[in-house]
Design an enzyme around this catalytic site. Structure first.
Site, PDB file in Angstrom:
ATOM      1  CB  THR A   1      -0.888   0.032   1.257  1.00  0.00           C
ATOM      2  OG1 THR A   1      -0.037  -0.219   2.384  1.00  0.00           O
ATOM      3  CG2 THR A   1      -1.973  -1.017   1.202  1.00  0.00           C
ATOM      4  N   GLY A   2       2.170   1.132   0.161  1.00  0.00           N
ATOM      5  CA  GLY A   2       3.034   2.307   0.264  1.00  0.00           C
ATOM      6  C   GLY A   2       3.308   2.959  -1.082  1.00  0.00           C
TER       7      GLY A   2
ATOM      8  NE  ARG B   1      -1.323   1.461   9.711  1.00  0.00           N
ATOM      9  CZ  ARG B   1      -0.171   1.109  10.286  1.00  0.00           C
ATOM     10  NH1 ARG B   1      -0.141   0.817  11.561  1.00  0.00           N
ATOM     11  NH2 ARG B   1       0.943   1.050   9.591  1.00  0.00           N
ATOM     12  CB  SER B   2      -3.568  -2.282   4.508  1.00  0.00           C
ATOM     13  OG  SER B   2      -2.994  -1.022   4.734  1.00  0.00           O
TER      14      SER B   2
ATOM     15  NE  ARG C   1      19.283   0.561   0.114  1.00  0.00           N
ATOM     16  CZ  ARG C   1      18.658   1.707   0.384  1.00  0.00           C
ATOM     17  NH1 ARG C   1      19.295   2.693   0.994  1.00  0.00           N
ATOM     18  NH2 ARG C   1      17.406   1.856   0.038  1.00  0.00           N
TER      19      ARG C   1
ATOM     20  CB  CYS D   1      15.937   6.954  -4.558  1.00  0.00           C
ATOM     21  SG  CYS D   1      15.939   7.908  -3.038  1.00  0.00           S
TER      22      CYS D   1
ATOM     23  CB  SER E   1       8.091   9.948  -3.924  1.00  0.00           C
ATOM     24  OG  SER E   1       9.278  10.278  -4.615  1.00  0.00           O
TER      25      SER E   1
ATOM     26  CG  HIS F   1      15.251  11.888  -5.848  1.00  0.00           C
ATOM     27  ND1 HIS F   1      14.132  12.358  -5.212  1.00  0.00           N
ATOM     28  CD2 HIS F   1      15.765  10.922  -5.035  1.00  0.00           C
ATOM     29  CE1 HIS F   1      13.957  11.699  -4.072  1.00  0.00           C
ATOM     30  NE2 HIS F   1      14.936  10.812  -3.947  1.00  0.00           N
TER      31      HIS F   1
ATOM     32  CD  GLN G   1      11.818   7.881  -4.147  1.00  0.00           C
ATOM     33  OE1 GLN G   1      10.608   8.029  -4.261  1.00  0.00           O
ATOM     34  NE2 GLN G   1      12.346   6.943  -3.366  1.00  0.00           N
TER      35      GLN G   1
HETATM   36  P1  A2P Z   1       0.005   0.205   5.657  1.00  0.00           P
HETATM   37  O1  A2P Z   1      -0.471   1.025   4.504  1.00  0.00           O
HETATM   38  O2  A2P Z   1      -0.916  -0.904   5.985  1.00  0.00           O
HETATM   39  O3  A2P Z   1       0.424   1.033   6.843  1.00  0.00           O
HETATM   40  P2  A2P Z   1       5.321   4.400   2.736  1.00  0.00           P
HETATM   41  O4  A2P Z   1       6.777   4.136   2.474  1.00  0.00           O
HETATM   42  O5  A2P Z   1       4.642   4.997   1.567  1.00  0.00           O
HETATM   43  O6  A2P Z   1       5.116   5.167   4.002  1.00  0.00           O
HETATM   44  O7  A2P Z   1       4.631   2.940   2.944  1.00  0.00           O
HETATM   45  C1  A2P Z   1       5.004   2.061   3.960  1.00  0.00           C
HETATM   46  C2  A2P Z   1       4.446   0.667   3.678  1.00  0.00           C
HETATM   47  O8  A2P Z   1       4.854  -0.203   4.753  1.00  0.00           O
HETATM   48  C3  A2P Z   1       2.934   0.596   3.634  1.00  0.00           C
HETATM   49  O9  A2P Z   1       2.532  -0.352   2.673  1.00  0.00           O
HETATM   50  C4  A2P Z   1       2.587   0.123   5.030  1.00  0.00           C
HETATM   51  O10 A2P Z   1       1.347  -0.558   5.138  1.00  0.00           O
HETATM   52  C5  A2P Z   1       3.702  -0.854   5.273  1.00  0.00           C
HETATM   53  N1  A2P Z   1       3.847  -1.138   6.709  1.00  0.00           N
HETATM   54  C6  A2P Z   1       4.011  -0.266   7.722  1.00  0.00           C
HETATM   55  N2  A2P Z   1       4.060  -0.906   8.918  1.00  0.00           N
HETATM   56  C7  A2P Z   1       3.903  -2.224   8.642  1.00  0.00           C
HETATM   57  C8  A2P Z   1       3.855  -3.419   9.440  1.00  0.00           C
HETATM   58  N3  A2P Z   1       3.952  -3.376  10.767  1.00  0.00           N
HETATM   59  N4  A2P Z   1       3.681  -4.613   8.785  1.00  0.00           N
HETATM   60  C9  A2P Z   1       3.559  -4.653   7.463  1.00  0.00           C
HETATM   61  N5  A2P Z   1       3.600  -3.571   6.652  1.00  0.00           N
HETATM   62  C10 A2P Z   1       3.774  -2.373   7.238  1.00  0.00           C
END
Ligand code: A2P
Length: 336
Positions: free
Chosen positions: A11-12, A39-40, A99, A128, A158, A242, A317
């Site tokens: 979802t990020g 949450r997702s 890395r 990046c 981003s 970037h 990026q």
């Molecule tokens: P979620 O959307 O459910 O919070 P970004 O880099 O854009 O901030 O995105 C971070 C990504 O990492 C999102 O997909 C987020 O999911 C995920 N994420 C954050 N915390 C967790 C966790 N505890 N377990 C799995 N995925 C996570």
């Protein structure tokens, strides 16, 4: 048979682009697993017009997975990469967690694809700036060894994730309405402003964590562990591409014409170098593009020896700086 691919952090900001890259490049898939935080869980993301349900990431998520693309931050990578490898998956990790580990290849396919051979289950996707810069630097370095590099970056929102992109949009809208806006994600006002990169600052050296990473990773990708690199990383109010000014000193004189020919023929690069029209790489042109844009190629008049060139580079990026490079690494894995 086609591999089963998992996206951790689907979802990020990067996760969504990973999904789009797999789709647009016709990556052969035996199955697709979308993982994110609880949450997702239960929400869906579309892949090839069909909704795919997101699952909460657990240590058990990787059964049957062949390739796991991680993009949920270092903490999650450190915590779950081992479980993925144990389940038999190859991890391509977009975070900085591994890395600099000697047994983890740090790969930009156009630059050092061969380093992939030594992997032991985890492959690191570079920072990046390092990924975008080395696409432009490596072809020059192959023809004329680079002796020194100075870089100033103009980095998009981003890189700090989807929430930072939203903060840029919201704070800009608030500014235009004449309202005050309290930054929540980034440490400083972002609308109509720019600031020193928000990575942790080392008070002793005066360098922040982004600068340190770019230096170490650029050296590692180019295979030049001692290369002197000076750098200043700045966050600018751009959404997703970037830009960077690079001053490159060589062992010998390299003409602008030679550099243009080399860069114009290099994979993953597009020459945008029109002096007559004052048209050079811009984030707006780089956004959404796979190719890194390179131009403003000129002799660096700050080096009287004539052995230095100045370049301006812009790259998406989220694509070459993250998702695209990770999917290209996965494509290399398939070829092997
Ligand atoms: P979620 O959307 O459910 O919070 P970004 O880099 O854009 O901030 O995105 C971070 C990504 O990492 C999102 O997909 C987020 O999911 C995920 N994420 C954050 N915390 C967790 C966790 N505890 N377990 C799995 N995925 C996570």
């Amino acid at each position: 048979k086609a591999p089963v691919v998992a996206i951790v952090g689907a979802t990020g900001a990067v996760g969504v682009e990973l999904l789009r890259c797999l789709e647009s490049r016709g990556f052969p898939l035996g199955g697709l697993k979308l993982l994110a935080s609880p949450r997702s869980a239960g929400k869906t993301l579309d892949f090839k017009g069909e909704p795919v349900t997101i699952e909460a990431l657990t240590e058990e998520s990787f059964a049957g997975v062949d390739i796991a693309l991680f993009s949920a931050g270092s903490g999650i990578s450190k915590r779950y990469a081992a479980a993925a490898v144990k389940a038999g998956a190859v991890v391509v990790d977009n975070s900085s967690a591994f890395r600099m580990d000697a047994d983890v290849p740090l790969v930009v396919p156009e630059v050092n694809a061969a380093s992939l051979a030594g992997h032991r289950g985890v492959i690191a996707n570079p920072n990046c700036v390092a990924a975008i810069a080395t696409v432009a630097l490596a072809p020059l370095h192959r023809a004329y060894p680079i002796r020194r590099l100075t870089a100033a970056t103009y980095q998009a929102a981003s890189g700090a994730g989807a929430a930072a992109m939203e903060e840029l949009r919201e704070s800009t809208a608030a500014y235009l309405r004449g309202e005050s806006f309290e930054p929540k994600v980034l440490p400083h006002p972002y609308a109509f402003n720019l600031f020193s990169h928000n990575a942790d600052m080392d008070e002793e050296t005066g360098y922040n964590g982004e600068e340190t990473k770019v230096v170490a990773e650029t050296r590692r990708i180019l295979g030049t562990p001692e290369l002197p690199i000076g750098i200043t990383c700045i966050r600018v109010p751009v959404l997703r591409a970037h830009a960077m000014a690079l001053t490159v000193e060589f062992d010998e004189v390299v003409t602008v014409e030679e550099a243009r020919t080399i860069l114009g023929n290099a994979p993953g690069l597009r020459l945008v170098d029109n002096r007559a029209a004052n048209y050079f790489p811009m984030p707006s042109d780089a956004s959404g593009q796979d190719d890194v844009l390179v131009g403003r190629i000129r002799q660096d008049i700050g080096d009287p020896s004539g052995k230095s060139l100045a370049l301006f580079v812009a790259g998406d990026q989220l694509l070459k700086g993250a998702a695209l490079n990770a999917v290209q690494i996965a494509e290399l894995l398939l070829k092997r």
